[in-house]
Design a protein around this motif. Sequence first.
Motif, PDB file in Angstrom:
ATOM      1  N   VAL A 271       0.905  -1.055   0.478  1.00  0.00           N
ATOM      2  CA  VAL A 271       0.089   0.132  -0.304  1.00  0.00           C
ATOM      3  C   VAL A 271       1.022   0.964   0.092  1.00  0.00           C
ATOM      4  O   VAL A 271       0.153   2.535  -0.742  1.00  0.00           O
ATOM      5  N   SER A 272       2.152   1.206   1.087  1.00  0.00           N
ATOM      6  CA  SER A 272       2.510   2.207   1.114  1.00  0.00           C
ATOM      7  C   SER A 272       3.591   2.598  -0.243  1.00  0.00           C
ATOM      8  O   SER A 272       3.180   3.565  -1.060  1.00  0.00           O
ATOM      9  N   LYS A 306      -6.598  -1.863   4.251  1.00  0.00           N
ATOM     10  CA  LYS A 306      -5.446  -0.783   4.100  1.00  0.00           C
ATOM     11  C   LYS A 306      -5.348   0.468   3.523  1.00  0.00           C
ATOM     12  O   LYS A 306      -5.590   1.829   3.351  1.00  0.00           O
ATOM     13  N   LEU A 310      -7.186   5.264   3.333  1.00  0.00           N
ATOM     14  CA  LEU A 310      -6.132   5.625   2.993  1.00  0.00           C
ATOM     15  C   LEU A 310      -7.274   7.186   2.812  1.00  0.00           C
ATOM     16  O   LEU A 310      -7.797   7.216   2.116  1.00  0.00           O
ATOM     17  N   ASP A 321      -3.093  11.317   3.208  1.00  0.00           N
ATOM     18  CA  ASP A 321      -2.082  10.309   2.545  1.00  0.00           C
ATOM     19  C   ASP A 321      -1.469  10.598   0.922  1.00  0.00           C
ATOM     20  O   ASP A 321      -0.336  10.433   0.519  1.00  0.00           O
TER      21      ASP A 321
END
Length: 501
Positions: A271-272, A306, A310, A321
């Motif tokens: 996800v990051s 997740k 965001l 984010d």
Amino acid sequence: MSSYIEHFIAGKPYSEPAARSGAVHNPSTGEEIARCEYGTRSTVDHAVAVATEAGRRWGRASHAARQAVIFKLRDLMIANMDVLAEAIGREHGKTIPDAKGELGRAIEGIEFACNAPHVTKGEYTNNVGGEIEVFSMRRPIGVVGCITPFNFPIMVPAVMMTMAVAVGNSIVWKPSEKVPSAALEFARIWKEAGLPDGIFNVVQGDKEVVDAILEHPGIAGVSFVGSTAVGEYVYQKGTNHNKRVAAFTGGKNHMVVMPDADLEAAASAFVSAGFGSSSQRCMAVSLLLPVGTETAERLREIVIPKIRALKVGSYDDPGADFGAVVSRESKVSVEHAIGRCLEEGGELVIDGRGFAVPGRPNGYYLGPTLFDRITTDMHLYREEVFGPVRGIMRPATFDEAIDITNQHEYGNGSVIFTRDGKSAHRFMMEIESGMIGVNVPVPLPSAFFNFGGLRRSKFGDGHLYGPDAARFYTKFKTVSQRWPEPDDGALPVSLAFNPSA
């Protein structure tokens, strides 16, 4: 009323009468915030003439004098962090923390350029024969043309140009016309650092300026970062005009997750690395490849919440984010990619279309989008989608995951998450990517290592930073010399090929 953004040549703003211009927008609001002047061939001619004259003196300057400027540049980058981050966020759309992260990597590249005297040292051998000594030295190539993308308005120029300047070259830079203000801020900081006028020049513009740089006989080398189609064009046209060219292009980066991996960590990493900066990064993870059905199902369950958590918002929203994509055209293109993937049979798990930020109805926003069951014949596998659309593929085995990764035309970065050293080692050896991560979500190396992909992710032999950047920006000279004693007399005539041995 919109401001007007000019060029920067010979240490000051520069403009030409009746010049073309283009609109600059704030992606977070959609409003036009400036007009950017577009240069012509005559603008490039002027900039190259200035850079050539100034570069002759700079190339002869001592290492100490050049390094003093680089040290000062580093300090000023830190002092101007807030100003630069604001300029980046306002025109790019990335959040302020993301912009400051970019600036941190830019400073890292500047710090490595402080090592220029070390990484450009030559070699020496005494008495190779006949009391002749041979030594080599690196000299600046001259004027360097730099063409940079919108997605890293300061980091890419900083790591690209600081080493070029540190080893004695001068610069003619065409930044992306979408983010012109950051270029002028960077030029201002160079001047404040004590760089002589004419060494660092900015020519704003579009394809006309690119072509002028590629064709100009006074430009010795070209460094480019951008899309693959444009990068290939830059490489072919530049080399056809006898320039050395390094073009760093697209990526479609795969993240393989083995059954033994820490799935919670892998999910957070995906996800990051996948959605940061609205996925407008060539090093972003594009496709998640969990190995085996059980791994895929478990990882999907962890990833979905997740992604849903965001927050998308304006560049100056401290809780966001990620922000808007860079332009209305980019938003339309990404939405088209989502529709095409649906038509091709992809399973749409999270749909980011139609996303709106309160109070910003005209911003270029997309919510995070996730597809599952992507296959190699789909557009989402084949093409780099520069927006927050990511996909899950389902290889049954590790061998299949390696094959999926290696059959793609791009080879920028690839990542594996595993606890097994043997799997990691095999991945490192067999994956055809220039940068590889093991339990690291974005395998962007530190500035003292070389950056660059393989296959169609890079054209040319150069690298963006690291020791190879210093080699790219210098030419090699080898000197053979002999100093006879005053009374040795003349050497005898010899037609042998190697009379000195």
